[in-house]
Scaffold this active site. Structure first.
Site, PDB file in Angstrom:
ATOM      1  N   ASP A 268      -5.369   6.492  -1.734  1.00 21.71           N
ATOM      2  CA  ASP A 268      -4.065   5.981  -1.311  1.00 21.71           C
ATOM      3  C   ASP A 268      -4.321   4.891  -0.269  1.00 21.71           C
ATOM      4  O   ASP A 268      -4.932   5.156   0.768  1.00 21.71           O
ATOM      5  CB  ASP A 268      -3.244   7.136  -0.720  1.00 21.71           C
ATOM      6  CG  ASP A 268      -1.886   6.676  -0.206  1.00 21.71           C
ATOM      7  OD1 ASP A 268      -1.730   5.481   0.103  1.00 21.71           O
ATOM      8  OD2 ASP A 268      -0.987   7.525  -0.084  1.00 21.71           O
TER       9      ASP A 268
ATOM     10  N   TYR B 126       5.636  -2.202   1.411  1.00 20.24           N
ATOM     11  CA  TYR B 126       6.648  -2.484   2.450  1.00 20.24           C
ATOM     12  C   TYR B 126       6.084  -2.357   3.858  1.00 20.24           C
ATOM     13  O   TYR B 126       6.812  -2.520   4.821  1.00 20.24           O
ATOM     14  CB  TYR B 126       7.889  -1.607   2.272  1.00 20.24           C
ATOM     15  CG  TYR B 126       7.665  -0.117   2.158  1.00 20.24           C
ATOM     16  CD1 TYR B 126       7.404   0.661   3.282  1.00 20.24           C
ATOM     17  CD2 TYR B 126       7.760   0.518   0.930  1.00 20.24           C
ATOM     18  CE1 TYR B 126       7.212   2.019   3.182  1.00 20.24           C
ATOM     19  CE2 TYR B 126       7.573   1.886   0.813  1.00 20.24           C
ATOM     20  CZ  TYR B 126       7.302   2.637   1.940  1.00 20.24           C
ATOM     21  OH  TYR B 126       7.125   3.989   1.842  1.00 20.24           O
ATOM     22  N   LYS B 127       4.787  -2.071   3.954  1.00 20.75           N
ATOM     23  CA  LYS B 127       4.161  -2.009   5.276  1.00 20.75           C
ATOM     24  C   LYS B 127       3.475  -3.347   5.556  1.00 20.75           C
ATOM     25  O   LYS B 127       4.141  -4.330   5.840  1.00 20.75           O
ATOM     26  CB  LYS B 127       3.177  -0.840   5.317  1.00 20.75           C
ATOM     27  CG  LYS B 127       3.851   0.526   5.094  1.00 20.75           C
ATOM     28  CD  LYS B 127       2.816   1.651   5.142  1.00 20.75           C
ATOM     29  CE  LYS B 127       3.433   2.993   4.794  1.00 20.75           C
ATOM     30  NZ  LYS B 127       4.349   3.494   5.831  1.00 20.75           N
TER      31      LYS B 127
ATOM     32  N   PHE C 249      -0.768  12.104   4.158  1.00 22.45           N
ATOM     33  CA  PHE C 249       0.677  11.895   4.206  1.00 22.45           C
ATOM     34  C   PHE C 249       1.355  12.910   3.287  1.00 22.45           C
ATOM     35  O   PHE C 249       0.929  13.099   2.143  1.00 22.45           O
ATOM     36  CB  PHE C 249       1.023  10.462   3.792  1.00 22.45           C
ATOM     37  CG  PHE C 249       2.463  10.130   4.062  1.00 22.45           C
ATOM     38  CD1 PHE C 249       2.904   9.925   5.365  1.00 22.45           C
ATOM     39  CD2 PHE C 249       3.375  10.060   3.035  1.00 22.45           C
ATOM     40  CE1 PHE C 249       4.236   9.639   5.626  1.00 22.45           C
ATOM     41  CE2 PHE C 249       4.714   9.777   3.297  1.00 22.45           C
ATOM     42  CZ  PHE C 249       5.139   9.565   4.596  1.00 22.45           C
TER      43      PHE C 249
ATOM     44  N   ARG D  61       2.525   5.827  18.014  1.00 19.83           N
ATOM     45  CA  ARG D  61       1.801   5.047  17.016  1.00 19.83           C
ATOM     46  C   ARG D  61       2.160   3.564  17.139  1.00 19.83           C
ATOM     47  O   ARG D  61       3.335   3.204  17.158  1.00 19.83           O
ATOM     48  CB  ARG D  61       2.179   5.561  15.624  1.00 19.83           C
ATOM     49  CG  ARG D  61       1.279   5.094  14.522  1.00 19.83           C
ATOM     50  CD  ARG D  61       1.622   5.787  13.215  1.00 19.83           C
ATOM     51  NE  ARG D  61       2.898   5.332  12.686  1.00 19.83           N
ATOM     52  CZ  ARG D  61       3.224   5.379  11.389  1.00 19.83           C
ATOM     53  NH1 ARG D  61       2.379   5.874  10.502  1.00 19.83           N
ATOM     54  NH2 ARG D  61       4.400   4.961  10.975  1.00 19.83           N
TER      55      ARG D  61
END
Lengths: 437, 437
Positions: free
Chosen positions: A198, A223-224, A129, A396
């Site tokens: 990560d 927040y995922k 990312f 996705r």
């Protein structure tokens, strides 16, 4: 061939089915984007109202102690620690993933400089990312390291005694491919390399065993899959052998008062707190942290239902089903699977690619338009743009076992089939690439 | 001799009186601690509920664009910029004061190293807020600088060509003493020294003119006078001549994706955004940021009522009145004024000291117990412990002109007088020093 009836039967037999009632999802939406922003827990609005109106509005500063605001990063960390295989007092929720990554990469660079002076490289994946790579660039600049970006299949051969730190995202955000954390960490350690993981696309989504894998540092967002709300504070974990390493040299550089051994003594000299508390820095956003607790509480509710083993089993069943149904119902439209079929290498999402030139003129693969057409039908996934080279455009779809069901998967695939067969994705309103975020 | 009636008349004539109705304060409380945690704006609960239930719960990821989450740090920055004398696109609300201070001190150290190589010192005040000194220590360690701590009266003589950066808090958290920002900045610039200002106790409380003062960098918090809520995100300002300085070397080290020139292009190389946006790092806590907007909106509502000039006039009138009434009604109890009488050198708080040995046995000055006894009566100020040397124990009272009135001041002083005269502060329950935060 799976049928709709079979999907309904699987939902009816799903031991985690009751967890869906803990969420407030919009009517008519199949939400397959919990890997970007998790859904709203039903308990959150009341909890936030209580924090704002009672704890802040009525109790004011006394809430730092009375309501336990001051220890919220630690309490939430302790509540969630077992879900990533961490021990008590090893995790705090604080700041952002990027800031936490800066802390741990800096700390790792300092340890490496002391223990293995002369090492010159920080290795990461080219498709990591981007914010991870940006932070790594900065840390490399500060500590005189070279940032070496490699493909996943090259990692093993690039772990040499030149390498100070290896930074990997456990589950790739674009492909959903998952590393074997224990195996890679062991390979790295064999060469004296520190491992930073990560967990943004892993925490709450796949089994993570930080202590068992003997990892060194980890960060991740909430927040995922943790459903903490937009921009909810991130977490940071450091193996105790490193967190407690004495000497200010080995503390992380963001030495704010909340990471001080005695924050309210107001002494002019920084003395790092023992353990993970030294990874705290400034005063945390209490309203956002409090909202996060409601997301974590749902994991606590999942424990008697089978915990992470049950979540993982359902997640794999959902992604297996999605893959099988897409291949069965959507064949002939240029979609290819980008996510590993091997369970051991798969996160909790399925990514599809579409070759360049299959879209309408001027907008590449059509992947963006297909995602937009699905969203218009209430099937929310997302699009990640390719790089014009090896990495193709991606559709996705995230599968959060807490609130996605098997019938949802069936219906999502039927919508995808209809979007492709009808050609509705070719409509101009679905082809404004500039609107992509 | 001021009377209660006169106080009531002043409230009735106060052009800012209507602003008090924008706040939700607990019944029976005189809140003189807005310099620690500001009061709850009436609009905040509904705004937070909207963000949580509609923007997050219903609109989910679309809110990043549709609700403008992605630009919230900039929009709030632009809304508040005039109140600190900053221009458009020069301020963002993000992260914490400590993290923002790390960004700007690091940036300043880099600029100083490039422009004045060989400078060896970072100067600050010994009585600066500790987290500022802790962050400064870390930055000094990284950039090979010596942290030199001085008393306020020594600053002028310590500004020499050895100094790279001067870090000052505009209004001292312990004493309420305020620096002349323009004068000190000019002195520092005359020696080629960069000036970093901490505005935690200034923003929204006293006039600040960053551009007019020709300051270099500034940070500050939003949970005190800006009423943003517990731990609400902080702000950062950088003079455009420095924010836009080209070259990655001059970007700040927390190079996260929100500070990238094109955050959603997902390119592997960090390219800092133009201007202040490069001081953003990771994904921000949207619920806390949204709550903050309600605090800032009250400042917008204050503009037609006279803006900062009116707020400052009232603030000085309130602190003048408090000082006069304490000296008149509470004489003979060992209280001394620690805040400057000179308006030009006073923030929006009044601090009183009490000599050591005036308390009950074993708990020092009694200042802590007096504050506790006042809190028990609904008069909320706070206590800051002395260092056993030059800095005595402090009773601290903040006067927020947005919601504190003249009758409040009268009543607070009457309670203080009664606490002192009755000796109720000597009760054991008010003398548990260990409970101090």
């Amino acid at each position: 061939m799976t049928t709709l009836q079979e999907c309904r039967t699987r939902d009816a037999q799903d031991p985690l089915r009751s967890l869906r009632d803990h969420f407030s999802l919009p009517e008519g939406v199949i939400y397959l984007d919990g890997n970007s922003l998790g859904a709203l827990p039903r308990a959150t609005p009341a909890r936030v109202a209580q924090v704002v109106q009672q704890e802040w509005g009525q109790d004011l500063i006394t809430s730092w102690n009375k309501a336990g605001w001051v220890s919220l990063p630690q309490r939430l960390g302790n509540q969630f620690a077992p879900w990533i295989g961490a021990g008590p007092d090893q995790v705090v929720f604080t700041d952002t993933t990027s800031v936490n990554l800066y802390k741990v990469l800096s700390a790792a660079a300092r340890v490496a400089r002391a223990d293995h002076p002369g090492r010159t490289q920080l290795v990461s994946e080219r498709s990591n990312f981007p914010t991870d790579l940006y932070i790594a660039q900065s840390v490399c600049q500060e500590y005189g390291l070279e940032l070496v970006l490699v493909e996943p299949e090259e990692i093993a051969t690039r772990l040499t005694p030149q390498v100070a730190v290896l930074l990997l995202t456990h589950v790739n955000y674009r492909t959903g491919a998952m590393h074997d954390m224990a195996a890679v960490t062991a390979q790295a350690h064999a060469h004296g390399i520190l491992c930073v993981w990560d967990l943004c696309h892993s925490a709450g989504a796949v089994p993570v065993h930080l202590l068992d894998a003997n990892a060194d540092y980890a960060v991740g967002c909430s927040y995922k899959y943790l459903n903490g709300g937009p921009g909810a504070p991130a977490f940071v974990w450091v193996h105790p052998r490193l967190a407690d390493r004495p000497g200010a040299t080995f503390a992380q550089p963001l030495s704010g008062w909340f990471g001080h051994a005695a924050p309210f003594a107001f002494t002019p000299d920084y003395q790092p707190a023992p353990g993970i508390a030294r990874y705290l820095c400034g005063t945390q956003p209490i309203v956002s942290l409090s909202a996060l607790q409601c997301g974590l509480d749902i994991f606590t509710a999942a424990e008697p239902l089978g915990g992470m083993a049950a979540l993982r089993a359902k997640s794999l069943a959902l992604t297996d089903l999605f893959i099988a149904l897409v291949e069965e119902h959507c064949a002939g439209h240029g979609l290819e699977l980008a996510t590993p079929r091997d369970h051991a290498a798969r996160g909790s999402q399925v990514c599809l690619t579409r070759g360049e030139g299959l879209g309408v003129q001027g907008v590449g693969s059509g992947a963006y338009a297909i995602v937009q057409a699905l969203i218009a039908r209430g099937v929310v996934g997302d699009f990640r743009k390719g790089d014009g080279g090896k990495h193709l455009d991606i559709l996705r779809f995230g599968f959060t076992p807490l609130y996605v069901g098997f019938e949802d998967v069936w219906n999502a695939v039927q919508h995808l089939r209809q979007v492709l067969e009808s050609g509705e994705w070719r409509k101009p309103e679905f082809n404004h690439l500039n609107a992509v975020t």
